[in-house]
Design a protein around this motif. Structure first.
Motif, PDB file in Angstrom:
ATOM      1  N   GLN A  94     -30.569 -21.344  25.114  1.00 10.80           N
ATOM      2  CA  GLN A  94     -30.386 -22.390  24.114  1.00 10.80           C
ATOM      3  C   GLN A  94     -28.908 -22.594  23.798  1.00 10.80           C
ATOM      4  OE1 GLN A  94     -32.328 -21.568  20.398  1.00 10.80           O
ATOM      5  NE2 GLN A  94     -32.317 -23.698  19.741  1.00 10.80           N
ATOM      6  N   MET A  95     -28.148 -21.514  23.739  1.00 19.83           N
ATOM      7  CA  MET A  95     -26.722 -21.623  23.463  1.00 19.83           C
ATOM      8  C   MET A  95     -25.994 -22.319  24.610  1.00 19.83           C
ATOM      9  SD  MET A  95     -24.514 -21.186  21.150  1.00 19.83           S
ATOM     10  CE  MET A  95     -25.418 -20.106  20.038  1.00 19.83           C
ATOM     11  N   ARG A  96     -26.452 -22.100  25.829  1.00 21.26           N
ATOM     12  CA  ARG A  96     -25.840 -22.819  26.952  1.00 21.26           C
ATOM     13  C   ARG A  96     -26.028 -24.328  26.790  1.00 21.26           C
ATOM     14  NH1 ARG A  96     -27.814 -23.042  33.221  1.00 21.26           N
ATOM     15  NH2 ARG A  96     -29.544 -24.050  32.181  1.00 21.26           N
ATOM     16  N   GLY A  97     -27.209 -24.722  26.336  1.00 20.30           N
ATOM     17  CA  GLY A  97     -27.412 -26.140  26.067  1.00 20.30           C
ATOM     18  C   GLY A  97     -26.480 -26.661  24.992  1.00 20.30           C
ATOM     19  N   HIS A  98     -26.216 -25.845  23.969  1.00 19.93           N
ATOM     20  CA  HIS A  98     -25.278 -26.263  22.927  1.00 19.93           C
ATOM     21  C   HIS A  98     -23.866 -26.406  23.498  1.00 19.93           C
ATOM     22  CE1 HIS A  98     -28.444 -25.942  20.156  1.00 19.93           C
ATOM     23  NE2 HIS A  98     -28.324 -24.676  19.801  1.00 19.93           N
ATOM     24  N   VAL A  99     -23.471 -25.478  24.361  1.00 16.48           N
ATOM     25  CA  VAL A  99     -22.134 -25.560  24.964  1.00 16.48           C
ATOM     26  C   VAL A  99     -22.006 -26.837  25.787  1.00 16.48           C
ATOM     27  CG1 VAL A  99     -20.577 -24.477  26.627  1.00 16.48           C
ATOM     28  CG2 VAL A  99     -21.753 -23.079  24.935  1.00 16.48           C
ATOM     29  N   ASP A 100     -23.022 -27.159  26.577  1.00 18.62           N
ATOM     30  CA  ASP A 100     -22.980 -28.397  27.362  1.00 18.62           C
ATOM     31  C   ASP A 100     -22.888 -29.622  26.453  1.00 18.62           C
ATOM     32  OD1 ASP A 100     -23.090 -27.096  29.776  1.00 18.62           O
ATOM     33  OD2 ASP A 100     -25.259 -27.235  29.970  1.00 18.62           O
ATOM     34  N   ALA A 101     -23.666 -29.612  25.380  1.00 17.19           N
ATOM     35  CA  ALA A 101     -23.655 -30.768  24.481  1.00 17.19           C
ATOM     36  C   ALA A 101     -22.293 -30.930  23.813  1.00 17.19           C
ATOM     37  CB  ALA A 101     -24.760 -30.610  23.427  1.00 17.19           C
ATOM     38  N   VAL A 102     -21.696 -29.822  23.374  1.00 14.42           N
ATOM     39  CA  VAL A 102     -20.384 -29.906  22.741  1.00 14.42           C
ATOM     40  C   VAL A 102     -19.337 -30.354  23.749  1.00 14.42           C
ATOM     41  CG1 VAL A 102     -18.580 -28.560  21.616  1.00 14.42           C
ATOM     42  CG2 VAL A 102     -20.971 -28.221  20.980  1.00 14.42           C
ATOM     43  N   HIS A 103     -19.439 -29.885  24.982  1.00 16.96           N
ATOM     44  CA  HIS A 103     -18.461 -30.276  26.006  1.00 16.96           C
ATOM     45  C   HIS A 103     -18.504 -31.791  26.249  1.00 16.96           C
ATOM     46  CE1 HIS A 103     -15.874 -29.721  29.496  1.00 16.96           C
ATOM     47  NE2 HIS A 103     -16.691 -30.497  30.170  1.00 16.96           N
ATOM     48  N   ARG A 104     -19.696 -32.314  26.376  1.00 10.93           N
ATOM     49  CA  ARG A 104     -19.805 -33.772  26.557  1.00 10.93           C
ATOM     50  C   ARG A 104     -19.307 -34.510  25.327  1.00 10.93           C
ATOM     51  NH1 ARG A 104     -24.779 -32.109  28.903  1.00 10.93           N
ATOM     52  NH2 ARG A 104     -25.832 -32.481  26.910  1.00 10.93           N
ATOM     53  N   ALA A 105     -19.612 -33.970  24.158  1.00 12.16           N
ATOM     54  CA  ALA A 105     -19.202 -34.641  22.928  1.00 12.16           C
ATOM     55  C   ALA A 105     -17.685 -34.638  22.774  1.00 12.16           C
ATOM     56  CB  ALA A 105     -19.855 -33.964  21.722  1.00 12.16           C
ATOM     57  N   VAL A 106     -17.026 -33.534  23.112  1.00 19.35           N
ATOM     58  CA  VAL A 106     -15.569 -33.478  22.998  1.00 19.35           C
ATOM     59  C   VAL A 106     -14.928 -34.460  23.967  1.00 19.35           C
ATOM     60  CG1 VAL A 106     -13.552 -32.000  23.356  1.00 19.35           C
ATOM     61  CG2 VAL A 106     -15.526 -31.139  22.104  1.00 19.35           C
ATOM     62  N   GLY A 107     -15.482 -34.561  25.172  1.00 23.35           N
ATOM     63  CA  GLY A 107     -14.954 -35.541  26.113  1.00 23.35           C
ATOM     64  C   GLY A 107     -15.086 -36.957  25.610  1.00 23.35           C
ATOM     65  N   LEU A 108     -16.263 -37.288  25.070  1.00 31.20           N
ATOM     66  CA  LEU A 108     -16.454 -38.629  24.508  1.00 31.20           C
ATOM     67  C   LEU A 108     -15.563 -38.861  23.295  1.00 31.20           C
ATOM     68  CD1 LEU A 108     -20.335 -39.047  24.680  1.00 31.20           C
ATOM     69  CD2 LEU A 108     -18.634 -40.244  26.052  1.00 31.20           C
ATOM     70  N   LEU A 109     -15.358 -37.802  22.510  1.00 29.24           N
ATOM     71  CA  LEU A 109     -14.520 -37.946  21.326  1.00 29.24           C
ATOM     72  C   LEU A 109     -13.085 -38.268  21.703  1.00 29.24           C
ATOM     73  CD1 LEU A 109     -14.342 -37.755  18.261  1.00 29.24           C
ATOM     74  CD2 LEU A 109     -13.930 -35.310  18.492  1.00 29.24           C
ATOM     75  N   GLY A 110     -12.562 -37.603  22.742  1.00 31.87           N
ATOM     76  CA  GLY A 110     -11.214 -37.917  23.194  1.00 31.87           C
ATOM     77  C   GLY A 110     -11.095 -39.332  23.706  1.00 31.87           C
ATOM     78  N   GLU A 111     -12.098 -39.788  24.462  1.00 32.00           N
ATOM     79  CA  GLU A 111     -12.058 -41.157  24.976  1.00 32.00           C
ATOM     80  C   GLU A 111     -12.157 -42.174  23.847  1.00 32.00           C
ATOM     81  OE1 GLU A 111     -15.165 -41.496  27.773  1.00 32.00           O
ATOM     82  OE2 GLU A 111     -14.380 -39.959  29.127  1.00 32.00           O
TER      83      GLU A 111
END
Length: 1021
Positions: A568-585
């Motif tokens: 479950q934590m791996r899923g959270h890491v993936d979600a945060v990674h995508r979110a940080v990328g979108l946030l920068g864009e």
């Protein structure tokens, strides 16, 4: 029956045979009034049945005024006997009234009355309660009540000689059933029948015996029963009651089907509608419809198929002893003749024709809540017609009409009116396209009535509902999802309340999992500002604060986890990674900065690319460098006049007060008042300045080329280089300062904002090659000019682009050079100055800080293996880790000292979730996995196998096949240089150049770049 009392016409609800018989009986009897089974409150709605805009199937909807969700329906189809009776009465000017139990009692009667009669009935009574026709069908020797009803009623006609004969026969049969089963397990029916008798007595007092009653055949024996008024009123005494409202609403054939849960439903409403409307030869007309449907689905069906199917249906009916072919015979004929024995196209026939998706219509004159009227107006203005058949709608949000449709559908979803469901867009991943699946269900009319308490218009109701949901949201993720839905629905007025709730929830929630679940929806919301014209300024602050809290809390939250929690934590890491990328864009596009240059895809850090590694607190691209304050910032090197108002380089190439203005470069203490005064050896210049204790630099701004670093006289022998300004009107980052014989080099932003290293002069007057700082603070080697002072050749990477060791800087690991052009302050347009530089700089540094978090996760042994492997994979995908470093970390994770289960979890995190192509193209990593797997002890292999099966089962079949071939190949299996190179046994570290060269001519021909010789000779000659 017509001379000694009222005319009792017992029918089957929604039976076309009963409907035809009712019309014939009314034409023959010509009653003075028609009484119909239904709620009496709907008497005022009966005249609307004459309106051409009211087209069945429709239903009477009754709902409680104070609780609209408490509702009930009375459906009517065109072939319903009750509808035929209503239409006959209106056509002949005869009063029509409903006589069933009032809806006020029906809605308030939540619990069934305790049974007063029929308590001793056997189990057979319960079966009659389920289907009263089952007992009659069984007595006649039928195992299917529907087939018995067709043979006994539908196929027998309306009784041409005696129009009342079918009703007399059916009443006699129902009388026998009531004698045996009593109420049939329906104690509430006794109360309903008492109400019907009271209404019938009142009608007979007004119109005499010339009264016709159309009701369910089950109730006819009870209406004939002689009871007293006192007894009937006693049954109705003390019933609960609520205030109700009634109206007509559209209905569908599908909702008339028994499969929808409708108690009085039928199996084949589409077939019954056809039997009712077909003027003659119903079988031939039905099979013609079936053929037309199959042709629309590109099946080969000709008129010969129709003729043969009719013959087969007639033959089957004769063999089965039926008067006419029924639905069973026609279905068997269609399967054999038109579907080649397959049930797949037959399922389509059943769904589209046997059941059907006919949707009724209701006129505007029908009573409706204000919200319903506003919804109808918007549906018409946006050309969104409700349809019972599910359809797909593609929306382009760049158009006004489609944008309005999107807002309406999202607002309805906020109100719980699920007319449309969003789906994945086909052929586009942009935010300006949406795909919806629309289907109007009759129950949505109830949802509209319920939502009417929130407001009189869709927009007002959606806003009020969103504000209420924000206050009552249970989790932080619910609030962030609500914020996203408000932006999608175009409800900026609701955002303040949602944002207050979001800030309160985010401040109190300490669970990293909850924060990680909330961040993606919040970041997705930031993308809607450009497409929908919505201001998302407030969301960015909350998103950044949420991300910072995740960065701090994630590492300790990833320790001491079991397998399920780690996954479950791996899923959270993936979600945060995508979110940080979108946030920068999103932030990069919102502020006008290049997200790839300013801490977006690996550019200079917003608040400093290197903290303590040779640079100051703001580092490269910090407050005075190429970050938001450097690129167009008020305290940066580039301002409105070619330089910042408090930096070097005013209109004439110097600060407001010359080379050593009070706040410029080279102030009284070796730097401007905003700089680091008297910076010592090895220390960095402060904010917005370049300082050296021995010399002060000047900036020369040219019109056609970049400014050169010009040494100024100082007290020592060292020289500090000055910022060079290129054609893109960018300025250098804060430089390193030295005390004495050394010299500092500056970093000049290129066309995209990434820094280009500029060598500084050496102590002897020459120039020395000094390392530049990458985004993470590591040194980047940049070739210096030749010893004789000549510039580097164009082929040298320093002439056009500096080759970096960090692929995150620039594109593909190469820093672009500064193009020539007009310098700032001399010509060219000037970009707008950001409104809040400190805020923007902090937001744009999130991706760099997130990478640091990933590095920490990848190197901590206490972190779960699946999370460590995932962190390494994400860093590798971002270009932060090279293949060699990733291989080293994998080797450590798969070493013999690591428990096999933990190593398998690391592999799952690294290559799980569709990462098989990485192993296909990087055989060194595949070799490490293969070597580890072959060395797993036999006693541990059983524990490892489920993890590996879960990992590799997610790969596409082609990827699994390729991996199998690579593993089976073994040492030297490829042949050629690659196979003989170093690396894991059996796996090449480099591609086979010979095999690649063999296909190059073919590629050149396909791309149109082949040479003349290749065009003449062809490939392979």
């Amino acid at each position: 029956m017509t001379g000694a009392g009222p005319l009792l016409l017992g029918v089957r609800h929604h039976g076309p045979g009963s409907a035809r018989a009712v019309r014939a009986a009314l034409d023959a009897a010509r009653p003075a009034a028609v009484l119909i089974e239904g709620p009496p409150e709907a008497d005022a709605l009966i005249p609307l049945a004459a309106d051409p805009g009211l087209r069945p199937p429709v239903a009477l909807l009754a709902h409680a005024v104070d609780e609209p969700g408490r509702s009930a329906f009375w459906p009517f189809a065109a072939f319903s006997p009750e509808w035929v009776a209503v239409r006959w009465a209106l056509e002949h000017g005869v009063p029509a009234r409903f006589i069933d139990l009032p809806a006020a009692h029906t809605l308030a009667w939540d619990a069934e009355l305790p049974p007063e009669q029929g308590e001793s009935e056997a189990t057979e009574g319960e079966q009659v309660r389920v289907d009263p026709l089952a007992a009659l069908a069984g007595a006649a020797g039928y195992d299917d009540p529907e087939r018995w009803w067709e043979d006994a009623v539908e196929h027998r006609g309306a009784g041409e000689r005696d129009p009342f004969a079918p009703f007399e026969a059916l009443a006699e049969a129902m009388g026998a059933l009531r004698e045996r089963y009593g109420a049939g397990g329906r104690p509430r029916d006794l109360v309903r029948e008492a109400q019907m008798r009271l209404r019938l007595r009142a009608a007979r007092k007004e119109f005499g015996d010339a009264v016709a009653v159309v009701c369910g055949a089950w109730h006819v024996p009870a209406l004939r029963e002689r009871t007293t008024v006192t007894a009937d009123r006693a049954l109705l005494k003390g019933l609960p009651k609520v205030k109700t409202e009634l109206t007509w609403v559209p209905w569908t054939h599908r909702r008339l089907a028994r499969s929808s849960g409708y108690g009085a439903g039928i199996d084949s409403p589409g077939w019954y509608g056809h039997l009712f409307h077909a003027p003659d030869r119903p079988v031939e007309r039905w099979l013609t419809k079936v053929a037309g449907l199959l042709r629309e689905e590109d099946r080969i069906v000709s008129s010969a198929h129709v003729i043969e199917a009719v013959r087969l249906a007639d033959t089957l009916a004769a063999m089965r002893g039926r008067p006419l072919p029924g639905l069973g015979e026609t279905t068997d004929a269609v399967r054999a003749v038109m579907c080649d024995g397959s049930d797949v196209p037959l399922a389509l026939v059943h769904d589209r024709l046997v059941v059907g998706d006919v949707l009724g219509e209701v006129p505007e004159s029908a009573p409706a809540v204000p919200l319903q009227r506003d919804l109808v107006r918007q549906q018409r203005s946006l050309r969104l017609k409700p349809e019972a058949l599910e359809r797909e709608l593609e929306l382009d949000l760049r158009g006004d009409t489609d944008a309005g449709r999107s807002r309406l559908l999202h607002r309805l979803r906020l109100l719980g009116i699920g007319w449309g469901e969003p789906g994945p867009s086909r052929g586009s991943t942009g935010t300006f396209r949406e795909t919806w699946r629309l289907r109007w269900e009759p129950e949505l009319s109830v949802r509209v009535a319920e939502a009417g308490v929130w407001g009189t218009t869709v927009a007002a109701a959606a806003r009020a509902r969103a504000e209420a949901d924000a206050e009552g949201a249970g989790t932080l993720a619910d609030v962030t999802a609500l914020a996203e839905r408000c932006l999608l629905a175009g409800l900026p007025d609701a955002l303040p309340a949602v944002m207050r709730a979001l800030a309160d929830r985010a401040a109190l929630d300490t669970d990293v999992g909850h924060l990680a679940q909330a961040l993606p929806a919040l970041v997705r919301s930031l993308r809607y500002g450009d497409v929908r014209g919505t201001d998302t300024h407030a969301l960015s602050d909350v998103a950044a604060a949420l991300a910072e809290r995740i960065f701090v809390g994630l590492p300790p939250a990833c320790t001491a986890l079991d397998s399920d929690a780690a996954e479950q934590m791996r899923g959270h890491v993936d979600a945060v990674h995508r979110a940080v990328g979108l946030l920068g864009e999103a932030l990069g596009s919102a502020t006008g900065a290049d997200p790839g240059a300013v801490s977006g895809t690996g550019g200079a850090g917003a608040a400093g690319g290197a903290d303590a590694e040779g640079a100051g607190s703001d580092g490269v691209g910090g407050s005075g460098g190429a970050g938001p304050d450097g690129v167009g910032g008020p305290e940066g090197v580039r301002g409105l006049d070619g330089a910042g108002p408090e930096a070097a380089g005013g209109p004439g190439g110097a600060g407001p007060e010359g080379m050593s203005g009070p706040e410029g470069v080279g102030g009284p203490d070796g730097a401007g008042s905003d700089g680091a005064e008297g910076a010592g050896p090895g220390e960095a210049a402060g904010v917005g300045a370049v300082a050296d204790t021995s010399t002060a630099p000047t900036a020369t701004v040219g019109t056609g080329e970049s400014a050169a670093a010009t040494p100024a006289p100082g007290t020592g022998g060292g020289v500090a280089s000055s910022p060079a300004v290129g054609a893109d009107r960018s300025a250098s980052a804060a430089a390193l300062s030295h005390a004495g014989g050394g010299a500092a080099a500056t970093s000049v932003p290129g066309a995209g904002g990434s820094p280009v290293s500029t060598p500084a002069p050496a102590a002897d007057g020459g120039t020395a090659s000094t390392p530049d700082l990458a985004a993470d603070g590591s040194a980047v080697s940049t070739p210096a000019p030749a010893a004789d002072g000549s510039p580097a050749s164009p082929s040298d990477p320093g002439a056009g682009a500096s080759v970096t060791t960090d692929p995150a800087l620039g594109i593909g690991g190469r820093v672009p050079s500064v193009p020539e052009g007009p310098a700032p302050g001399v010509g060219g347009s000037v970009p707008p100055v950001p409104e809040s530089p400190d805020r923007v700089r902090s937001l744009l540094g999130l991706r760099r800080r997130w990478r640091a978090v990933l590095r920490g996760l990848a190197g901590r042994d206490a972190v779960a293996g699946v999370v460590r492997g995932r962190a390494v994979r994400l860093l590798m995908d971002e270009g932060e880790l090279g293949a060699g470093e990733a291989a080293r970390l994998m080797g450590v994770a798969l070493s013999r000292g690591t428990p096999p289960v933990e190593a398998a979890a690391w592999i799952e995190g690294f290559v799980g979730g569709g990462g098989g192509m990485l192993l296909v193209h990087d055989e060194r990593l595949l070799g490490l996995v293969d070597s580890w797997l072959t060395g797993v002890p036999a006693e541990a292999f059983t524990d490892v196998l489920p993890l590996l099966r879960r990992t590799f089962a997610a790969y596409d079949p082609g990827v699994r096949r390729t991996l199998g071939e690579l593993v089976r190949r073994g040492p030297g299996g490829r042949g050629g240089p690659a196979a003989r190179g170093p690396g894991a046994p059996g796996f090449g570290v480099e591609p086979d150049a010979g095999r690649a060269d063999a296909v190059r001519p073919v590629l050149r021909l396909l791309l149109g770049t082949a040479t003349e010789e290749e065009n003449l000779t062809g490939v392979g000659v």
